[in-house]
Design a protein around this motif. Structure first.
Motif, PDB file in Angstrom:
ATOM      1  N   SER A  77       0.833  -1.210   0.000  1.00 11.82           N
ATOM      2  CA  SER A  77       0.000   0.000   0.000  1.00 11.82           C
ATOM      3  C   SER A  77       0.865   1.257   0.000  1.00 11.82           C
ATOM      4  O   SER A  77       0.607   2.199  -0.746  1.00 11.82           O
ATOM      5  N   PHE A  81       1.211   4.105  -2.914  1.00 11.66           N
ATOM      6  CA  PHE A  81       0.626   5.377  -2.477  1.00 11.66           C
ATOM      7  C   PHE A  81       1.641   6.509  -2.573  1.00 11.66           C
ATOM      8  O   PHE A  81       1.281   7.629  -2.964  1.00 11.66           O
ATOM      9  N   ARG A  84       1.852   8.107  -5.899  1.00 11.23           N
ATOM     10  CA  ARG A  84       0.635   8.890  -6.115  1.00 11.23           C
ATOM     11  C   ARG A  84       0.700  10.194  -5.338  1.00 11.23           C
ATOM     12  O   ARG A  84       0.292  11.252  -5.822  1.00 11.23           O
ATOM     13  N   PHE A  85       1.221  10.138  -4.126  1.00  7.03           N
ATOM     14  CA  PHE A  85       1.307  11.317  -3.273  1.00  7.03           C
ATOM     15  C   PHE A  85       2.263  12.354  -3.856  1.00  7.03           C
ATOM     16  O   PHE A  85       1.992  13.562  -3.814  1.00  7.03           O
ATOM     17  N   GLY A 158      -3.575   1.036  -1.446  1.00  7.51           N
ATOM     18  CA  GLY A 158      -2.737   2.184  -1.777  1.00  7.51           C
ATOM     19  C   GLY A 158      -3.342   3.056  -2.860  1.00  7.51           C
ATOM     20  O   GLY A 158      -3.142   4.272  -2.875  1.00  7.51           O
ATOM     21  N   ILE A 159      -4.090   2.449  -3.794  1.00 10.00           N
ATOM     22  CA  ILE A 159      -4.793   3.214  -4.830  1.00 10.00           C
ATOM     23  C   ILE A 159      -6.017   3.903  -4.245  1.00 10.00           C
ATOM     24  O   ILE A 159      -6.337   5.043  -4.583  1.00 10.00           O
ATOM     25  N   ALA A 161      -6.613   4.772  -1.003  1.00  5.33           N
ATOM     26  CA  ALA A 161      -6.358   5.738   0.069  1.00  5.33           C
ATOM     27  C   ALA A 161      -6.044   7.115  -0.503  1.00  5.33           C
ATOM     28  O   ALA A 161      -5.299   7.248  -1.474  1.00  5.33           O
ATOM     29  N   ASP A 162      -6.606   8.131   0.129  1.00  2.61           N
ATOM     30  CA  ASP A 162      -6.306   9.505  -0.266  1.00  2.61           C
ATOM     31  C   ASP A 162      -5.533  10.238   0.824  1.00  2.61           C
ATOM     32  O   ASP A 162      -5.389  11.458   0.780  1.00  2.61           O
ATOM     33  N   LEU A 167      -4.132   4.461   4.911  1.00  4.60           N
ATOM     34  CA  LEU A 167      -3.228   3.338   4.656  1.00  4.60           C
ATOM     35  C   LEU A 167      -3.236   2.353   5.817  1.00  4.60           C
ATOM     36  O   LEU A 167      -3.055   1.145   5.626  1.00  4.60           O
TER      37      LEU A 167
END
Length: 253
Positions: A77, A81, A84-85, A158-159, A161-162, A167
């Protein structure tokens, strides 16, 4: 398949673990060892054997499974993530790399770390209590399939979660409680009949039972039911990952 791209993503994830070896490897091993010492000493003095196996040896498969589930999800995750972050995920997606290669790189690295951790905990447990592995090939099969399946689940989280808080939401509030209630420290035969039926609704029971069967040739459920459950988890996780990349959920700005 572009093996160079897979190797690059895989190597980058493995290098990140080596840079944080205390958090990635040492901390989970120490935590699992403490579980073993505390529960083995506290409960082992009151329960000498479970189904003919010393209590200390009985909890070894459950503790390894607890560590596998939580670490596979956490590693995978965070691995997806963080790009992405930071926004670097868009550079990866715009590169000539297929979705399958992206998943293979990230999930493969997370599963590898979990397998290594599982083997380290297995060796460490051998220092505390003697035990034998009745079916070593089946043990390795469960080790690999569980790490791979829950790394895929971690990739999905991980996709989804914002934020960093999300997480830890599923590992802490779902996976860890289900593992503790899934026969990690006890056999479900020790429960009242009504609770045995309720416990069988917990999917983690089948994973712990199958892994324990590979050690001692006995489990709470059939080995085929355990293999069927892990195969179902794997199929569902692959289906969700396929939908994520087809729809662009969580990946497109």
């Amino acid at each position: 398949m572009n093996f160079r791209s897979v190797k690059t993503l895989y190597a980058a994830e493995m290098a990140r673990s080596l840079r944080t070896v205390l958090q990635s490897i040492v901390s989970p091993v120490i935590s699992t060892s403490l579980y073993f010492v505390v529960f083995g000493a506290a409960i082992g003095t009151r329960i000498s054997e479970v189904d003919g196996v010393s209590y200390g040896a009985f909890i070894v498969p459950g503790l390894i499974m607890l560590m596998l589930l939580t670490q596979s999800v956490s590693n995978a995750s965070f691995g997806i993530f963080f790009p992405r972050f930071t926004g670097t995920i868009y550079e990866i997606l715009s590169a000539p790399v297929s979705y399958f290669e992206v998943v293979l790189g990230y999930v493969g690295a997370a599963a590898t770390k979990s397998i290594v951790l599982g083997l380290i905990v297995l060796i460490t447990a051998r220092l505390f209590v003697p035990f034998e592995i009745a079916h070593p090939l089946m043990m390795l099969l469960f080790l690999v399939l569980t790490s791979l399946t829950f790394s895929l689940l971690g990739f999905i989280i991980g996709i989804w979660a914002d934020g960093f808080e999300k997480l830890q939401l599923v590992p802490l509030l779902v996976i860890t409680p289900l593992t503790f209630l899934g026969g990690t420290f006890y056999s479900i035969d020790m429960l009242p009949p009504a609770w045995q039926i309720v416990t069988l609704a917990n999917p983690v029971v089948y994973l712990v039972s199958g892994f324990r069967w590979s050690f001692y040739g006995m489990g709470d459920v059939s080995i085929w039911a355990s293999l069927g459950m892990i195969a179902l988890f794997l199929a569902l996780s692959l289906a969700v990952v396929n939908w994520i990349f087809r729809s662009g959920y969580g990946l497109k700005p």
